[in-house]
Scaffold this active site. Structure first.
Site, PDB file in Angstrom:
ATOM      1  N   HIS A  18     -20.547  26.153 -41.873  1.00  0.00           N
ATOM      2  CA  HIS A  18     -20.359  27.613 -41.974  1.00  0.00           C
ATOM      3  C   HIS A  18     -21.027  28.111 -43.250  1.00  0.00           C
ATOM      4  O   HIS A  18     -20.580  27.808 -44.347  1.00  0.00           O
ATOM      5  CB  HIS A  18     -18.864  27.967 -42.038  1.00  0.00           C
ATOM      6  CG  HIS A  18     -18.586  29.430 -42.250  1.00  0.00           C
ATOM      7  ND1 HIS A  18     -17.741  30.151 -41.437  1.00  0.00           N
ATOM      8  CD2 HIS A  18     -19.027  30.314 -43.171  1.00  0.00           C
ATOM      9  CE1 HIS A  18     -17.682  31.400 -41.856  1.00  0.00           C
ATOM     10  NE2 HIS A  18     -18.460  31.527 -42.914  1.00  0.00           N
ATOM     11  N   HIS A  20     -23.727  31.582 -44.973  1.00  0.00           N
ATOM     12  CA  HIS A  20     -24.478  32.835 -44.828  1.00  0.00           C
ATOM     13  C   HIS A  20     -25.807  32.677 -45.551  1.00  0.00           C
ATOM     14  O   HIS A  20     -25.840  32.393 -46.741  1.00  0.00           O
ATOM     15  CB  HIS A  20     -23.699  33.997 -45.449  1.00  0.00           C
ATOM     16  CG  HIS A  20     -22.334  34.159 -44.864  1.00  0.00           C
ATOM     17  ND1 HIS A  20     -22.057  35.047 -43.845  1.00  0.00           N
ATOM     18  CD2 HIS A  20     -21.163  33.518 -45.112  1.00  0.00           C
ATOM     19  CE1 HIS A  20     -20.778  34.953 -43.510  1.00  0.00           C
ATOM     20  NE2 HIS A  20     -20.219  34.026 -44.264  1.00  0.00           N
ATOM     21  N   LYS A 104     -19.288  33.610 -32.842  1.00  0.00           N
ATOM     22  CA  LYS A 104     -18.429  33.922 -33.966  1.00  0.00           C
ATOM     23  C   LYS A 104     -17.567  35.143 -33.689  1.00  0.00           C
ATOM     24  O   LYS A 104     -18.082  36.199 -33.317  1.00  0.00           O
ATOM     25  CB  LYS A 104     -19.318  34.196 -35.189  1.00  0.00           C
ATOM     26  CG  LYS A 104     -18.611  34.776 -36.365  1.00  0.00           C
ATOM     27  CD  LYS A 104     -17.817  33.724 -37.112  1.00  0.00           C
ATOM     28  CE  LYS A 104     -17.008  34.341 -38.235  1.00  0.00           C
ATOM     29  NZ  LYS A 104     -17.063  33.611 -39.465  1.00  0.00           N
ATOM     30  N   HIS A 141     -13.141  33.955 -37.714  1.00  0.00           N
ATOM     31  CA  HIS A 141     -12.660  34.457 -39.004  1.00  0.00           C
ATOM     32  C   HIS A 141     -11.226  34.904 -38.750  1.00  0.00           C
ATOM     33  O   HIS A 141     -10.996  35.965 -38.181  1.00  0.00           O
ATOM     34  CB  HIS A 141     -13.528  35.624 -39.503  1.00  0.00           C
ATOM     35  CG  HIS A 141     -13.099  36.115 -40.849  1.00  0.00           C
ATOM     36  ND1 HIS A 141     -13.878  35.981 -41.974  1.00  0.00           N
ATOM     37  CD2 HIS A 141     -11.944  36.698 -41.261  1.00  0.00           C
ATOM     38  CE1 HIS A 141     -13.228  36.470 -43.019  1.00  0.00           C
ATOM     39  NE2 HIS A 141     -12.051  36.921 -42.614  1.00  0.00           N
ATOM     40  N   HIS A 179     -12.866  28.516 -42.668  1.00  0.00           N
ATOM     41  CA  HIS A 179     -12.492  28.713 -44.071  1.00  0.00           C
ATOM     42  C   HIS A 179     -10.995  28.967 -44.220  1.00  0.00           C
ATOM     43  O   HIS A 179     -10.583  30.008 -44.727  1.00  0.00           O
ATOM     44  CB  HIS A 179     -13.329  29.808 -44.741  1.00  0.00           C
ATOM     45  CG  HIS A 179     -13.596  31.048 -43.927  1.00  0.00           C
ATOM     46  ND1 HIS A 179     -12.606  31.776 -43.316  1.00  0.00           N
ATOM     47  CD2 HIS A 179     -14.749  31.688 -43.634  1.00  0.00           C
ATOM     48  CE1 HIS A 179     -13.132  32.805 -42.696  1.00  0.00           C
ATOM     49  NE2 HIS A 179     -14.438  32.771 -42.867  1.00  0.00           N
ATOM     50  N   ASP A 252     -19.026  28.292 -46.522  1.00  0.00           N
ATOM     51  CA  ASP A 252     -18.956  29.761 -46.557  1.00  0.00           C
ATOM     52  C   ASP A 252     -19.773  30.312 -47.721  1.00  0.00           C
ATOM     53  O   ASP A 252     -19.438  31.376 -48.267  1.00  0.00           O
ATOM     54  CB  ASP A 252     -17.512  30.261 -46.617  1.00  0.00           C
ATOM     55  CG  ASP A 252     -17.395  31.741 -46.243  1.00  0.00           C
ATOM     56  OD1 ASP A 252     -18.347  32.286 -45.656  1.00  0.00           O
ATOM     57  OD2 ASP A 252     -16.361  32.337 -46.555  1.00  0.00           O
TER      58      ASP A 252
END
Ligand code: NCD
Ligand code: ZN
Length: 349
Positions: A18, A20, A104, A141, A179, A252
């Site tokens: 995971h 970004h 997601k 999430h 997370h 994350d």
């Protein structure tokens, strides 16, 4: 592996399940940090606009691949940003073509660039049914967004309000509770079947909420879900270092320039890609659990996703590694996780 000594640790090359990357110049600046350590990464789709269809994901994947330094073997694994309008056929086709590895679920407005997220989980039923049938992983999430719920309770509340129902309605759906930050989430995942797992970030293993709020507000320790109280951190450390295949590495890493973190309304997200593996390894060492590091970093994730483990390995060696106070990204400042601290391991050449 039997080549290990107290000062050197060789493990199968890890993956980051995971993170970004963003897009454009920022993406080109951050991809090399991840590609240096990890064989693959699950790339979050919360761009602006979000990556909602397979054609967008294929183009985004090409842009990421073009940013991987020459001679480095790194594979981005793409995700589909679920919305109220997701087309199950496009998702299934994208997965069959190897473009999508997962989808997601962001509850609408839960975090950065999630305004297009799912407004009502019940509306997603046809998509989730299709994912269950096709074996497409759902990354969640897990925080409610209701204004009446305290920010520290939003993860636990998500379990009660949504996650239990999703898992009951789609018992064979592969779900990654991402997370995780609470003992509640650890216990929930432990009590589910093998098709439910969780990722854990380095920051939630290292800090509790005091690190964000005591001695002045600390924007570089702010991410979502927010760090919780110490009992939760200890539960996360126990889970990550336990050897259980239900818990694996997902940084994350969420790059935001210093100027948008250090402001009156600072962005959520911690940029941990530069020293991610070293950060996790510190936790495993402190917990006396080095023997479980390879499972968490390199084996449990591929097993859950039904993918082979990486072919090569990586060696970490003991060394004093000073983490810079800031790094340069697109000609601007960005503050890395562990800024100003000294870590005890480095990746050997
Ligand atoms: C992430 C981001 O900046 O994109 N921020 C964060 O605090 N983790 C979004 C997310 O994963 O919640
Ligand atoms: Zn994230």
């Amino acid at each position: 592996m039997n080549t290990n000594t107290p000062n050197r640790l060789t493990i199968r090359r890890p993956d980051d399940w995971h993170l970004h990357f963003r897009d454009g110049d920022i993406m080109r600046g951050v991809v090399p940090y991840t590609a240096r350590q990890f064989g693959r990464a699950i790339v979050m789709p919360n761009l602006s606009p979000p990556v909602t269809i397979a054609a967008m994901a294929a183009e985004y994947r090409d842009r990421i691949l073009a940013a991987v330094p020459a001679g480095v073997d790194f594979t981005p694994l793409m995700t589909c940003y679920l919305t109220d309008a997701t087309d199950p056929d496009d998702l299934a086709r994208g997965a069959a073509q190897g473009i999508f590895t997962a989808a997601k679920l962001y509850p609408a407005n839960a975090t950065t660039n999630s305004a297009h997220g799912v407004s009502d989980v019940a509306k997603l039923a046809p998509v989730l049914a299709r994912m269950e049938a096709e074996g497409i992983v759902l990354c969640i999430h897990g925080e409610v967004t209701d204004n009446d719920i305290d920010v520290f309770d939003r993860e636990a509340e998500f379990i009660a309000r949504h996650l239990r129902g999703i898992i009951a309605d789609f018992p064979n759906l592969k779900v990654v509770f991402e997370h995780i930050t609470t003992a509640d989430a650890v216990e929930f995942v432990q009590n589910c079947g093998p098709n439910v797992a969780a990722t854990i970030t380095p920051q939630h293993l290292h800090i509790n909420r005091n690190a964000m709020l005591v001695g002045g507000i600390q924007p570089h320790n702010y991410c979502l879900p927010v760090a919780k109280r110490e009992t939760h951190r200890l539960a996360l450390r126990a889970a990550a270092t336990s050897g259980s295949p239900k818990f694996f590495l997902g940084t994350d890493s969420a790059p935001h320039l210093r100027k948008v973190k250090e402001t009156s309304c600072g962005c959520a997200g911690i940029f941990n890609a530069p020293f991610a593996l070293e950060s996790y390894l510190a936790v495993f060492e402190e917990e006396g659990a080095l023997e479980h590091f390879e499972g968490f970093a390199s084996l449990h994730g591929p097993a859950f996703y039904g993918l082979p483990v990486n072919a090569d390995s990586i060696t970490l060696e003991r060394a004093e590694v000073p983490v810079p106070d800031s790094l340069e990204l697109t000609g601007e400042d960005i503050v890395p996780w562990h800024a100003g601290q000294t870590l005890g391991w480095r990746i050997a050449d």
